[in-house]
Design an enzyme around this catalytic site. Structure first.
Site, short mmCIF file in Angstrom:
data_model
loop_
_atom_site.label_atom_id
_atom_site.label_comp_id
_atom_site.label_asym_id
_atom_site.label_seq_id
_atom_site.Cartn_x
_atom_site.Cartn_y
_atom_site.Cartn_z
N ALA A 136 46.82 45.13 35.22
CA ALA A 136 47.83 44.21 35.73
C ALA A 136 47.31 42.79 35.95
O ALA A 136 47.91 42.03 36.71
CB ALA A 136 48.40 44.75 37.03
N ASN A 202 43.04 49.14 41.07
CA ASN A 202 42.58 49.10 39.68
C ASN A 202 42.35 47.66 39.21
O ASN A 202 41.48 47.41 38.39
CB ASN A 202 43.60 49.78 38.76
CG ASN A 202 43.52 51.30 38.85
OD1 ASN A 202 42.45 51.87 38.98
ND2 ASN A 202 44.68 51.95 38.78
N HIS A 232 48.45 38.87 42.32
CA HIS A 232 47.02 39.05 42.09
C HIS A 232 46.37 37.69 41.85
O HIS A 232 46.86 36.91 41.03
CB HIS A 232 46.77 39.94 40.87
CG HIS A 232 47.50 41.25 40.92
ND1 HIS A 232 47.14 42.27 41.77
CD2 HIS A 232 48.58 41.70 40.24
CE1 HIS A 232 47.96 43.30 41.60
NE2 HIS A 232 48.84 42.97 40.68
#
EC number: 1.4.1.21
Length: 279
Positions: A136, A202, A232
Site C-alpha cells: 500500500a 505491512n 501513509h
C-alpha cells in the site's frame, strides 16, 4: 534465495518456467484475494486452485479448494499469498520447498526471524524464490537507490481513523470509540510494529525492507478521528538528500480495512512477471 524489495524486477529475477499461459494458485479468500482473482482474466492468467485451511477443502469448487499443495490439479507457475501472515507461515515454506515461486503481500511476516529463516531454507531446497509485492505504499524505488549511499534515517508514519485500529493493540492504550484528536499509540522499530500489529504494519515492513532494515527504521502509528482514509508517510534523510512521501489510500469495497493499492500491487507484480518471462 529470498527476493526482497531491494531486488529490481528484471528478466533474471524470476525462476518461473515459460509456458503458453501463466498458471497460479491463490492463498486466501478475503478482499485482496478476491480482487486479484477478478483481474486474472484480463491478464490471461489461469487459477488452478484455491489454497485454504484444512477443513475448507472443496474439490467441486471452481477452481478447486485444497488445503494441501499436492492436491492441486495442475502445477502452478506461482503461488500467490493473499491470506496474511498466518497463511504465509503455513503455506509459504511448503510451496517454496516444493519448487513453487511465491508472491506475497504479507511483508510484515518477515519481521519474524524464525519464519524468515524457514522461508530461506525452503527456497534454497526447492530452488524457488519469494517475491514481495510493494503493498500500500510508494517511493520504495527511491529508498532502494538511497541505501546504496549513507541512508541515515527512515521514519514511517501510519495514520488511520480510529475504527481502522479496531482489533489491534491500539485498543489496549486508547478508547477508540471516544477519541477526539489524533493520538499516537505506538512508537518503535519496524520490527516491533510488524510483530505487534500483524494486520496493520505491512507497509512499515515494505519501507524497512527497501531501506535500512527492520531494526533501524522507525515507526509511528496514529489513530486520527479527522481522517477517513489510511494515510501513509515516509520521511528519509541521507547522502542522497531528503525525501518525504505521503499517500492517502482507499480501502477495498468488500473490506475497507484492506488496502486497494496493496491488492493492485499484486496485480502489478503479476504483469511484471509476465513481461520478464515472456508469457
Amino acid at each position: 534465495m529470498i527476493l526482497t524489495c531491494r531486488t529490481a524486477i528484471n528478466g533474471s529475477s524470476f525462476a518461473i518456467t515459460r509456458s503458453s499461459q501463466m498458471k497460479v494458485a491463490i492463498i486466501g479468500q478475503g478482499a485482496i484475494g478476491s480482487f486479484v482473482r477478478g483481474k486474472l482474466a484480463q491478464l490471461d492468467i489461469t487459477e488452478v486452485g484455491q489454497i485454504v485451511r484444512s477443513g475448507k477443502d472443496d474439490a467441486n469448487a471452481v477452481p478447486p479448494m485444497v488445503s494441501e499443495l499436492a492436491a492441486l490439479p495442475e502445477k502452478p507457475d506461482l503461488v500467490i499469498d493473499c491470506g496474511g501472515h498466518t497463511a504465509l507461515a503455513e503455506f509459504g515454506p511448503l510451496a517454496l520447498e516444493a519448487g513453487f515461486d511465491v508472491l506475497t503481500v504479507s511483508l510484515g511476516a518477515l519481521a519474524d526471524t524464525d519464519l524468515e529463516a524457514r522461508l530461506a531454507v525452503a527456497a534454497k531446497a526447492g530452488n524457488a524464490r519469494l517475491h514481495l509485492a510493494s503493498g500500500a505504499i510508494g517511493a520504495l524505488d527511491a529508498l532502494r537507490s538511497a541505501v546504496s549511499g549513507d541512508l541515515d534515517a527512515v521514519v514511517y508514519t501510519g495514520r488511520k481513523p480510529p475504527q481502522g485500529w479496531v482489533g489491534s493493540p491500539a485498543e489496549t492504550v486508547l478508547k477508540l470509540d471516544t477519541l477526539t484528536e489524533a493520538t499516537v499509540h505506538f512508537e518503535g522499530t519496524a520490527r516491533e510494529a510488524a510483530l505487534r500489529y500483524p494486520k496493520n504494519a505491512n507497509v512499515a515492513a515494505a519501507v524497512a525492507l527497501s531501506g535500512i532494515g527492520f531494526d533501524r527504521t522507525r515507526v509511528k502509528l496514529i489513530a486520527d478521528p479527522h481522517v477517513d482514509k489510511n494515510v501513509h508517510q515516509i520521511s528519509a534523510q541521507g547522502e542522497f538528500g531528503s525525501l518525504t512521501f505521503e499517500i492517502s489510500g482507499a480501502g477495498l469495497p468488500e473490506n475497507p480495512k484492506s488496502s486497494a493499492l496493496a491488492a493492485m500491487s499484486v496485480v502489478a507484480a503479476l504483469r511484471e512477471m509476465q513481461k520478464a518471462v515472456g508469457f
